[in-house]
Scaffold this active site. Structure first.
Site, PDB file in Angstrom:
ATOM      1  N   LYS A  43       0.855  -1.184   0.000  1.00  0.00           N
ATOM      2  CA  LYS A  43       0.000   0.000   0.000  1.00  0.00           C
ATOM      3  C   LYS A  43       0.890   1.232   0.000  1.00  0.00           C
ATOM      4  O   LYS A  43       1.769   1.375   0.858  1.00  0.00           O
ATOM      5  CB  LYS A  43      -0.911  -0.009   1.226  1.00  0.00           C
ATOM      6  CG  LYS A  43      -1.846   1.190   1.313  1.00  0.00           C
ATOM      7  CD  LYS A  43      -2.762   1.067   2.527  1.00  0.00           C
ATOM      8  CE  LYS A  43      -3.714   2.255   2.624  1.00  0.00           C
ATOM      9  NZ  LYS A  43      -4.645   2.102   3.783  1.00  0.00           N
ATOM     10  N   ASP A 143     -14.439   1.930   8.714  1.00  0.00           N
ATOM     11  CA  ASP A 143     -14.639   1.758   7.263  1.00  0.00           C
ATOM     12  C   ASP A 143     -14.934   0.296   6.951  1.00  0.00           C
ATOM     13  O   ASP A 143     -14.328  -0.299   6.052  1.00  0.00           O
ATOM     14  CB  ASP A 143     -13.403   2.233   6.494  1.00  0.00           C
ATOM     15  CG  ASP A 143     -13.707   2.445   5.000  1.00  0.00           C
ATOM     16  OD1 ASP A 143     -14.892   2.553   4.639  1.00  0.00           O
ATOM     17  OD2 ASP A 143     -12.757   2.502   4.196  1.00  0.00           O
TER      18      ASP A 143
END
Length: 227
Positions: A43, A143
Site C-alpha cells: 500500500k 470503514d
C-alpha cells in the site's frame, strides 16, 4: 621298526594387529533450507508535495501502529514491513486470496435459501469476532465493508470448494483490512471522532449527519443563508 617322529608342538598364533581407525567421513557443507516465498501487497500513500496538500502522516502512523498491535492475531490483516521513500509511505502486508465482495459476487445460489443463509451467518460471526477483538483494544475501524474483509482459504482448499462451498461452514477464515480510517483510543468511552470517516455509501447516519452539520457550519461562517 623306526619309531614315529613326534608331532611338532603347535606354536602360539600371533594376535592380529589392530586395524587402523576408520577416519570420520568429511563434513558436508550445510545445505540452507529452501527459501519460502510469500505473496505480498504494498500500500502506497503519497507524501504531501506542498503545504497545500492534506497531511497524511497521522493516518499512516495510526494504521501502522494498529497493525503492529494485532500482529499474529486472528481476524486482522498481517503487517510484514513498512517504510518510506522520497515520494511515498509504503506498507507491506500479506496477500490474501480475494475480498468478501469478490467472493460474494461469485455465488450463484439463492441467498435466501436455508443453507446459504446459515453459511453467510457463519461468515458474519467471524467478522463479529474480529470486531470484538478490536473493541477489546479500544480500536474502531470506521470503514467496515465487504471490500475490506479479506478471504483466507484453509490449507488444501480447492478453488471449486472456495467459490462454491458444499456445506454451511465456510472453507476459509476472514480478516479485516484497510485501517487507514481506523483509530485507537485509550478506552471505548473515548471512542468518538470529530471528522466524518469511512466510505460514503456505507457511512452510518451519524457520520452522514456530521457531514451535513459541517456543511451548515461552513455556510453560517460564510454568512450564507440558503433555503
Amino acid at each position: 621298526s623306526p619309531s614315529p617322529s613326534p608331532s611338532p608342538s603347535p606354536s602360539a598364533t600371533p594376535a592380529p594387529s589392530p586395524s587402523p581407525p576408520i577416519p570420520p567421513p568429511p563434513l558436508l557443507p550445510s545445505i540452507p533450507p529452501a527459501p519460502t516465498f510469500q505473496q505480498v501487497v504494498i500500500k502506497s500513500i503519497d507524501i504531501p508535495a506542498s503545504a497545500f496538500d492534506p497531511c497524511t502522516v497521522a493516518d499512516v502512523f495510526g494504521e501502522i501502529s494498529i497493525l503492529e498491535r494485532f500482529c499474529c492475531r486472528p481476524g486482522i490483516c498481517q503487517l510484514l514491513d513498512y517504510g518510506l521513500t522520497d515520494e511515498a509511505y509504503w506498507i507491506v502486508m500479506r496477500k490474501y486470496r480475494c475480498n468478501l465482495s469478490e467472493w460474494r459476487c461469485r455465488q450463484k445460489s439463492d441467498p435466501g435459501a436455508p443453507r446459504e443463509t446459515i453459511l453467510y451467518l457463519n461468515i458474519l460471526l467471524q467478522i463479529v469476532d474480529a470486531l470484538s477483538l478490536l473493541a477489546s483494544e479500544a480500536v474502531v475501524h470506521f470503514d467496515l465493508k465487504c471490500a475490506n474483509v479479506l478471504v483466507d482459504p484453509f490449507p488444501d482448499t480447492r478453488d471449486g470448494d472456495l467459490w462454491k462451498p458444499a456445506g454451511v461452514i465456510p472453507p476459509f477464515s476472514v480478516v479485516l483490512a484497510d485501517f487507514g480510517e481506523a483509530r485507537a483510543y485509550r478506552s471505548l468511552q473515548e471512542a468518538f471522532t470529530v471528522r466524518s470517516r469511512g466510505t460514503e455509501v456505507f457511512k452510518s447516519p451519524e457520520m452522514l449527519m456530521m457531514n451535513s452539520s459541517s456543511a451548515m457550519s461552513s455556510k453560517s461562517a460564510r454568512g450564507g443563508g440558503g433555503a
